[in-house]
Write an enzyme that holds these catalytic residues in place. Structure first.
Site, PDB file in Angstrom:
ATOM      1  N   GLU A 167       0.809  -1.224   0.000  1.00 24.15           N
ATOM      2  CA  GLU A 167       0.000   0.000   0.000  1.00 24.15           C
ATOM      3  C   GLU A 167       0.844   1.277   0.000  1.00 24.15           C
ATOM      4  O   GLU A 167       0.787   2.080   0.944  1.00 24.15           O
ATOM      5  CB  GLU A 167      -0.949   0.000   1.200  1.00 24.15           C
ATOM      6  N   GLU A 364      -5.214  -8.805   0.663  1.00 26.84           N
ATOM      7  CA  GLU A 364      -5.862  -8.447   1.930  1.00 26.84           C
ATOM      8  C   GLU A 364      -7.339  -8.210   1.673  1.00 26.84           C
ATOM      9  O   GLU A 364      -7.724  -7.645   0.647  1.00 26.84           O
ATOM     10  CB  GLU A 364      -5.281  -7.167   2.555  1.00 26.84           C
TER      11      GLU A 364
END
Length: 466
Positions: A167, A364
């Site tokens: 991220e 995720e």
């Protein structure tokens, strides 16, 4: 009763990170990173004053944890190496205790039939580098490239699936736009420079990997689809495209296609926000695209045309759009996030159609819930049926995307066991396995963990509600 059969060899598992799980013990040789420093400086900014030193003790409990992974159906598991543990000052000497820990940890996974997926950077900038500007400083890019080379050399025989960043938009947003993480800035010029340096660093790590290793290397991106309030309203549609440029395509295009979106470059140029670059940078990014894309998905982004005044501390991304709260949306009230299962399908189809159908996986997806102890039943186990439902409903859409040709290779939930989560600490729990802080981190598999074992063993999602 409906059954959804997943492809042979599908990756079932979960994701975590070094800084959120390892904790610290006296004499471990770990250096300070930005969260260690920030917690020491302002502990009141962390829920219940719980800092990263109280992460879930994987450093000392990893052998027990790997056995619990086996009991919850893992055939793969992603975590990260802490830069500040391996190279305490960010550059220079390697910490031999860290090398021993990570090699033992990875070998334990391998010995138990669990393939380690290892990420190089998960928000945990070594403090010595942050003191010199962190990702704002070009020297950090050079230090990261050397760190990556060191990791490949030390652990490349054990690890065949690597990721450059988790991220990378989060250090941009949280650290340099919205004051959510240290250094708590609201400076879009800095945010753009940080994002550019992260993208360049990722390409350099990909280049270094392919020079010496024979596995695969990718990146983990939290892709948050931007949906316009009204698809018939040109202003809403344009605003959603701009939000997508900033928060998704900035890293997705550079990592997969090797170039930044022209529309994004034009926006930044108009606002006098283009980053400082060096000759040859864009060719490095062009020549060193990823092998594998990890997709983190939690919630959608709902967007409408700009109707409110621009930010006084601007420029900011929100100068170009407003966030829209869709009436009747399904919510996770604990995290304040919308639950929209079809978003995971939309991402996979977008990757299929617009990014060469690059091999990818859901790296995720998960549901954070506060005060899960109230769901403990007489058997001593947390009955988290809400998490089972959350995962199952998302997996139906993953299955549909695969049936329609998306090259999705696996599903990892966030996370394996309840872990420390930045300023939220342990407020919301996400794990298949509970961690009792009052009992020295005692682990207990939740109902969802046993359910996931059956799912992974059969490679089949059985839906008894249809």
């Amino acid at each position: 009763m409906m059954q959804y059969k997943f492809p042979d060899g599908f990756w079932w598992g979960s994701a975590a990170s070094g800084p959120q799980t390892e904790g610290r013990v006296p004499g471990d040789g770990k250096g300070e990173n930005i969260f260690d420093y920030w917690y020491e400086k302002e502990p009141e900014k962390f829920f219940d004053h719980v800092g990263p030193n109280k992460a879930s003790q994987v450093y000392t409990k990893y052998k027990e944890d790997v056995q619990l992974m086996k009991q919850t159906g893992h055939n793969t598991f992603r975590t990260s190496i802490q830069w500040s543990r391996l190279i305490p000052e960010g550059t220079g000497e390697v910490n031999p205790k860290a090398v021993e820990f990570y090699r033992d940890y990875f070998q334990e996974l391998l010995d138990n039939g669990i393939e380690p997926f290892i990420n190089l950077y998960h928000f945990d900038m070594p403090m010595s580098l942050q003191n010199e500007g962190g990702w704002l400083n070009r020297k950090t890019v050079e230090a990261y490239e050397k760190y990556a080379e060191t990791c490949f050399e030390l652990f490349g025989d054990q690890v065949k699936t690597w990721f450059t960043h988790n991220e990378p938009i989060v250090p941009v947003e949280a650290g340099y736009l919205y004051k959510l993480h240290y250094p708590e800035e609201a400076n879009m010029k800095h945010a753009v420079q940080v994002g550019y340096h992260e993208a360049l660093a990722s390409a350099l790590a990909v280049r270094a990997y392919h020079k010496s290793q024979n596995g695969k290397i990718g990146i983990i991106l939290n892709l948050t689809p931007s949906y316009p309030r009204d698809i018939e309203n040109p202003g809403d549609v344009k605003a959603a495209k701009i939000a997508d440029l900033f928060f998704n395509r900035s890293f997705l295009d550079s990592a997969v296609k090797g170039e930044f979106p022209k529309e994004l470059i034009e926006l930044l140029k108009e606002a006098d926000l283009l980053p400082e670059t060096q000759e040859g940078d864009l060719q490095i990014i062009k020549d060193n695209t990823i092998d594998l894309l990890g997709i983190n998905y939690y919630q959608p982004r709902r967007i409408k045309d700009k109707e409110t005044p621009k930010a006084e501390n601007g420029p900011m991304p929100e100068d170009y759009f407003d966030v829209y709260e869709m009436p009747g949306r399904k919510m996770n009230p604990y995290r304040g996030w919308e639950i929209y299962e079809k978003g995971i399908y939309d991402i996979l189809i977008n990757v299929r159609d617009n990014y060469g159908n690059i091999p990818c996986f859901i790296s995720e997806n998960g549901m954070g819930v506060e005060n899960e102890g109230r769901f403990i039943q007489e058997d001593g186990m947390i009955h988290d049926d809400y998490r089972i439902e959350f995962v199952a409903e998302h997996l139906k859409f993953v299955h549909q995307a695969i049936q329609e040709g998306a090259d999705c290779l696996g599903y990892h939930m966030w996370t394996c066991m309840d872990n420390w989560s930045w300023t939220n600490a342990y407020k919301n729990r996400y794990g298949f396995i509970s961690v009792d802080l009052a009992e020295d981190g005692k682990r207990t598999i939740k109902k969802s963990g046993h359910w996931f074992k059956q799912l992974a063993d059969t490679n089949t999602l059985t839906d008894k509600t249809e």
